[in-house]
Design an enzyme around this catalytic site. Sequence first.
Site, PDB file in Angstrom:
ATOM      1  N   LYS A  13      -5.492 -55.437 -18.154  1.00  0.00           N
ATOM      2  CA  LYS A  13      -6.942 -55.662 -18.000  1.00  0.00           C
ATOM      3  C   LYS A  13      -7.745 -54.433 -18.432  1.00  0.00           C
ATOM      4  CE  LYS A  13      -6.603 -55.190 -12.962  1.00  0.00           C
ATOM      5  NZ  LYS A  13      -6.253 -53.785 -13.021  1.00  0.00           N
ATOM      6  N   ARG A  89     -11.046 -55.817  -5.419  1.00  0.00           N
ATOM      7  CA  ARG A  89      -9.609 -55.944  -5.181  1.00  0.00           C
ATOM      8  C   ARG A  89      -9.341 -56.669  -3.855  1.00  0.00           C
ATOM      9  NH1 ARG A  89      -7.696 -52.285  -9.046  1.00  0.00           N
ATOM     10  NH2 ARG A  89      -5.679 -51.427  -8.578  1.00  0.00           N
ATOM     11  N   ARG A 128       5.482 -47.416 -19.018  1.00  0.00           N
ATOM     12  CA  ARG A 128       4.110 -47.048 -19.398  1.00  0.00           C
ATOM     13  C   ARG A 128       3.854 -45.548 -19.218  1.00  0.00           C
ATOM     14  NH1 ARG A 128      -1.109 -49.832 -16.533  1.00  0.00           N
ATOM     15  NH2 ARG A 128      -0.568 -48.630 -14.693  1.00  0.00           N
ATOM     16  N   ARG A 161       1.932 -41.936 -14.694  1.00  0.00           N
ATOM     17  CA  ARG A 161       1.132 -41.961 -13.465  1.00  0.00           C
ATOM     18  C   ARG A 161       2.047 -41.892 -12.257  1.00  0.00           C
ATOM     19  NH1 ARG A 161      -3.051 -46.890 -14.062  1.00  0.00           N
ATOM     20  NH2 ARG A 161      -2.507 -47.062 -11.874  1.00  0.00           N
ATOM     21  N   ARG A 172       2.705 -51.993  -5.013  1.00  0.00           N
ATOM     22  CA  ARG A 172       1.409 -52.433  -5.564  1.00  0.00           C
ATOM     23  C   ARG A 172       1.402 -53.946  -5.813  1.00  0.00           C
ATOM     24  NH1 ARG A 172       1.275 -48.694 -10.426  1.00  0.00           N
ATOM     25  NH2 ARG A 172      -0.698 -49.608 -11.031  1.00  0.00           N
TER      26      ARG A 172
HETATM   27  P1  AMP Z   1      -5.714 -49.230 -11.208  1.00  0.00           P
HETATM   28  O1  AMP Z   1      -5.853 -48.146 -12.208  1.00  0.00           O
HETATM   29  O2  AMP Z   1      -6.803 -50.263 -11.284  1.00  0.00           O
HETATM   30  O3  AMP Z   1      -4.317 -49.835 -11.209  1.00  0.00           O
HETATM   31  O4  AMP Z   1      -5.894 -48.547  -9.744  1.00  0.00           O
HETATM   32  C1  AMP Z   1      -4.994 -47.545  -9.307  1.00  0.00           C
HETATM   33  C2  AMP Z   1      -5.109 -47.382  -7.797  1.00  0.00           C
HETATM   34  O5  AMP Z   1      -6.461 -46.997  -7.446  1.00  0.00           O
HETATM   35  C3  AMP Z   1      -4.851 -48.637  -6.973  1.00  0.00           C
HETATM   36  O6  AMP Z   1      -3.464 -48.867  -6.754  1.00  0.00           O
HETATM   37  C4  AMP Z   1      -5.605 -48.292  -5.686  1.00  0.00           C
HETATM   38  O7  AMP Z   1      -4.884 -47.364  -4.903  1.00  0.00           O
HETATM   39  C5  AMP Z   1      -6.849 -47.576  -6.213  1.00  0.00           C
HETATM   40  N1  AMP Z   1      -7.961 -48.525  -6.479  1.00  0.00           N
HETATM   41  C6  AMP Z   1      -8.549 -48.800  -7.667  1.00  0.00           C
HETATM   42  N2  AMP Z   1      -9.531 -49.706  -7.529  1.00  0.00           N
HETATM   43  C7  AMP Z   1      -9.567 -50.024  -6.218  1.00  0.00           C
HETATM   44  C8  AMP Z   1     -10.353 -50.912  -5.438  1.00  0.00           C
HETATM   45  N3  AMP Z   1     -11.316 -51.685  -5.993  1.00  0.00           N
HETATM   46  N4  AMP Z   1     -10.105 -50.979  -4.096  1.00  0.00           N
HETATM   47  C9  AMP Z   1      -9.165 -50.213  -3.517  1.00  0.00           C
HETATM   48  N5  AMP Z   1      -8.375 -49.361  -4.191  1.00  0.00           N
HETATM   49  C10 AMP Z   1      -8.571 -49.257  -5.539  1.00  0.00           C
END
Ligand code: AMP
Length: 216
Positions: A13, A89, A128, A161, A172
């Site tokens: 995404k 989320r 990744r 990461r 996750r």
């Molecule tokens: P992402 O890069 O979108 O996979 O986000 C990485 C991490 O950031 C997630 O696993 C959460 O720990 C945190 N995170 C990102 N967006 C949110 C959100 N909207 N609500 C809560 N945690 C978030």
Amino acid sequence: MRLVFLGAPGSGKGTQADILKERLSLTKLSTGDLLRAETEKQSPLGKKAAEYMNQGKLVPDDIMIDILKKKVTEFEKEGIGYILDGFPRTLPQARALDAMLEKIEAPLDAAILIDVPEEELLRRLTSRWTCRNCGATPSFPGGKPDDAICPNCGSKDLYQREDDTRETILKRFDVYRKNTYPLIDYYEKNGLLHRISGEGEIEEITQRIETVLKKM
Ligand code: AMP
């Protein structure tokens, strides 16, 4: 145009949001990128967020909703359309977003769900890497060669990461199923949901999303 991109970790995404923001002249808020930038800066928000992120957990809703409100207020003031990548989320986050947009009479146009089977997600995430220079996320399925460079900008500064380890990825996925999955139903009932297959070449997936957006 106001869009929400939904999808499990590794669904692509972020990549699609980056491509489509350019093609559609939108801006993008990736809450994950924002939190990672804060963590790199070692800001109070970044330190707090890292405690959750490194364990594959979600950052609490109140923190995320505050961030979202500030950012969306900026976008709306500037009069630019946006893609939200990684927000909402949870159901409380989705409701907070709706309440905020309702107040300013600026409803969402669509929620795009990028659907990818879980085995494929796990394969993608464990291979990744991320480019520190440009943010691209190249994949090295057989392991990263020592002399690997970023296919986008040529930088050698690639890292994995902290939350892309097998154990954290599985956590996750759990969090996604429990907290984010209900959003699919939520946006379906609102009539905003569009399911897109996230399998295939990046450009094919972009075209699938563009086709849906053109029909709206
Ligand atoms: P992402 O890069 O979108 O996979 O986000 C990485 C991490 O950031 C997630 O696993 C959460 O720990 C945190 N995170 C990102 N967006 C949110 C959100 N909207 N609500 C809560 N945690 C978030």
